[in-house]
Design a protein around this motif. Structure first.
Motif, PDB file in Angstrom:
ATOM      1  N   PHE A  79       0.830  -1.209   0.000  1.00 10.01           N
ATOM      2  CA  PHE A  79       0.000   0.000   0.000  1.00 10.01           C
ATOM      3  C   PHE A  79       0.864   1.258   0.000  1.00 10.01           C
ATOM      4  N   HIS A  80       1.861   1.317   0.876  1.00 11.54           N
ATOM      5  CA  HIS A  80       2.710   2.504   0.970  1.00 11.54           C
ATOM      6  C   HIS A  80       3.526   2.713  -0.308  1.00 11.54           C
ATOM      7  N   GLN A  81       3.995   1.627  -0.899  1.00 12.98           N
ATOM      8  CA  GLN A  81       4.756   1.756  -2.143  1.00 12.98           C
ATOM      9  C   GLN A  81       3.876   2.295  -3.270  1.00 12.98           C
ATOM     10  N   LEU A  82       2.652   1.805  -3.357  1.00 13.64           N
ATOM     11  CA  LEU A  82       1.743   2.285  -4.400  1.00 13.64           C
ATOM     12  C   LEU A  82       1.344   3.742  -4.163  1.00 13.64           C
ATOM     13  N   PHE A  83       1.157   4.104  -2.905  1.00  9.34           N
ATOM     14  CA  PHE A  83       0.688   5.455  -2.583  1.00  9.34           C
ATOM     15  C   PHE A  83       1.789   6.498  -2.731  1.00  9.34           C
ATOM     16  N   PHE A  84       3.044   6.118  -2.437  1.00  8.16           N
ATOM     17  CA  PHE A  84       4.119   7.104  -2.385  1.00  8.16           C
ATOM     18  C   PHE A  84       5.154   6.972  -3.495  1.00  8.16           C
ATOM     19  N   ASN A  85       5.192   5.865  -4.226  1.00 10.68           N
ATOM     20  CA  ASN A  85       6.098   5.775  -5.374  1.00 10.68           C
ATOM     21  C   ASN A  85       5.439   6.475  -6.566  1.00 10.68           C
ATOM     22  N   LEU A  86       5.917   7.676  -6.874  1.00 11.24           N
ATOM     23  CA  LEU A  86       5.249   8.513  -7.855  1.00 11.24           C
ATOM     24  C   LEU A  86       6.228   9.031  -8.897  1.00 11.24           C
ATOM     25  N   ALA A  87       5.801   8.960 -10.136  1.00 11.23           N
ATOM     26  CA  ALA A  87       6.581   9.525 -11.242  1.00 11.23           C
ATOM     27  C   ALA A  87       5.967  10.869 -11.621  1.00 11.23           C
ATOM     28  N   PRO A  88       6.735  11.763 -12.236  1.00  7.78           N
ATOM     29  CA  PRO A  88       6.194  13.073 -12.638  1.00  7.78           C
ATOM     30  C   PRO A  88       5.312  12.962 -13.874  1.00  7.78           C
ATOM     31  N   ASP A  89       4.275  12.162 -13.725  1.00  9.03           N
ATOM     32  CA  ASP A  89       3.349  11.927 -14.835  1.00  9.03           C
ATOM     33  C   ASP A  89       1.965  11.697 -14.253  1.00  9.03           C
ATOM     34  N   ASN A 128       9.193  18.143 -12.271  1.00  5.80           N
ATOM     35  CA  ASN A 128       9.800  16.908 -12.790  1.00  5.80           C
ATOM     36  C   ASN A 128      10.509  16.124 -11.671  1.00  5.80           C
ATOM     37  N   ILE A 129       9.774  15.922 -10.561  1.00  6.50           N
ATOM     38  CA  ILE A 129      10.317  15.237  -9.388  1.00  6.50           C
ATOM     39  C   ILE A 129       9.761  13.812  -9.325  1.00  6.50           C
ATOM     40  N   SER A 130      10.668  12.866  -9.124  1.00  2.34           N
ATOM     41  CA  SER A 130      10.253  11.480  -8.874  1.00  2.34           C
ATOM     42  C   SER A 130      10.286  11.235  -7.369  1.00  2.34           C
ATOM     43  N   GLN A 131       9.282  10.525  -6.890  1.00  2.00           N
ATOM     44  CA  GLN A 131       9.229  10.231  -5.460  1.00  2.00           C
ATOM     45  C   GLN A 131       9.257   8.721  -5.251  1.00  2.00           C
ATOM     46  N   ASP A 132      10.205   8.256  -4.440  1.00  2.00           N
ATOM     47  CA  ASP A 132      10.327   6.833  -4.112  1.00  2.00           C
ATOM     48  C   ASP A 132      10.253   6.667  -2.608  1.00  2.00           C
ATOM     49  N   ILE A 133       9.810   5.483  -2.182  1.00  2.00           N
ATOM     50  CA  ILE A 133       9.721   5.209  -0.755  1.00  2.00           C
ATOM     51  C   ILE A 133      10.357   3.860  -0.451  1.00  2.00           C
TER      52      ILE A 133
END
Length: 208
Positions: A79-89, A128-133
């Motif tokens: 759940f946390h990976q899906l919610f917080f792993n975000l691409a600038p798209d 253009n920020i990528s967010q990974d957790i």
């Protein structure tokens, strides 16, 4: 003559007593056989045969209770990976968030709506920020239902010029919805989810 009748009566009582004991012994024997049969069937159902490299291997299926903490942690982590792993798209964000919302109740939807209204996702896209957790650890209490948890994780916000690390702590409870689907493979639902802490580990940007 009376002695003969008495002997016959005594013999009849002995035969009756013996018959009762024989019937009881048969009932106990049949009951034991039925019990052992069910036990053997259950053991056979818990055994799985796997064909590996042309060899048949036997595996034993474990009870779900023995794997409960592992499944709960995996559900929370996913759940946390899906919610917080975000691409600038925008489409990628929507796809991930949609999958995450299948794993939690309306509390996750409220967190998403708050972030969206504050312009958080638009800022990720425009900059253009990528967010990974990375989930560091999960504190879980399986002694009380619904199961309470606290998740400790590290976020990385990556842009072309720098990387910022953030500490994330969230908590909630998780319940068993008794149904496993493609969208929710473990059949659990996170509820009352809230973010306790989400701050920069170092106020200075860390260069990659």
């Amino acid at each position: 003559m009376f002695s003969q009748f008495k002997n016959i009566d005594t013999a009849f009582r002995h035969i009756k007593t013996f018959s009762i004991f024989l019937i009881l012994a048969n009932v106990l024997t049949i009951g034991f056989c039925i019990y052992k049969s069910y036990d053997m069937v259950n053991q056979a159902q818990n055994r799985v045969h796997i064909l590996y490299n042309g060899k048949v291997l036997e595996a034993i299926a474990s009870d779900r209770k023995s794997n409960l903490p592992v499944e709960l942690r995996d559900h929370i982590k996913t759940f946390h990976q899906l919610f917080f792993n975000l691409a600038p798209d925008d489409k990628a964000i929507q796809a991930n968030i949609s999958k995450a919302l299948y794993l939690a109740d309306e509390s996750a939807k409220k967190q998403y709506d708050n972030l969206k209204e504050s312009g958080y996702y638009n800022n990720l896209i425009s900059a253009n920020i990528s967010q990974d957790i990375e989930v560091d650890s999960i504190k879980l209490d399986v002694n009380a239902y619904p199961y309470a948890f606290t998740c400790y994780a590290t976020q990385k916000l990556v842009r072309s010029s720098s990387t910022v690390k953030r500490r994330l702590v969230s908590q909630g409870t998780i319940r068993d919805i008794k149904t496993q689907t493609d969208n929710n493979p473990h059949g659990f639902l996170i509820q009352g989810w809230e973010i306790l802490e989400n701050r920069d580990e170092d106020p200075k940007a860390i260069k990659p």
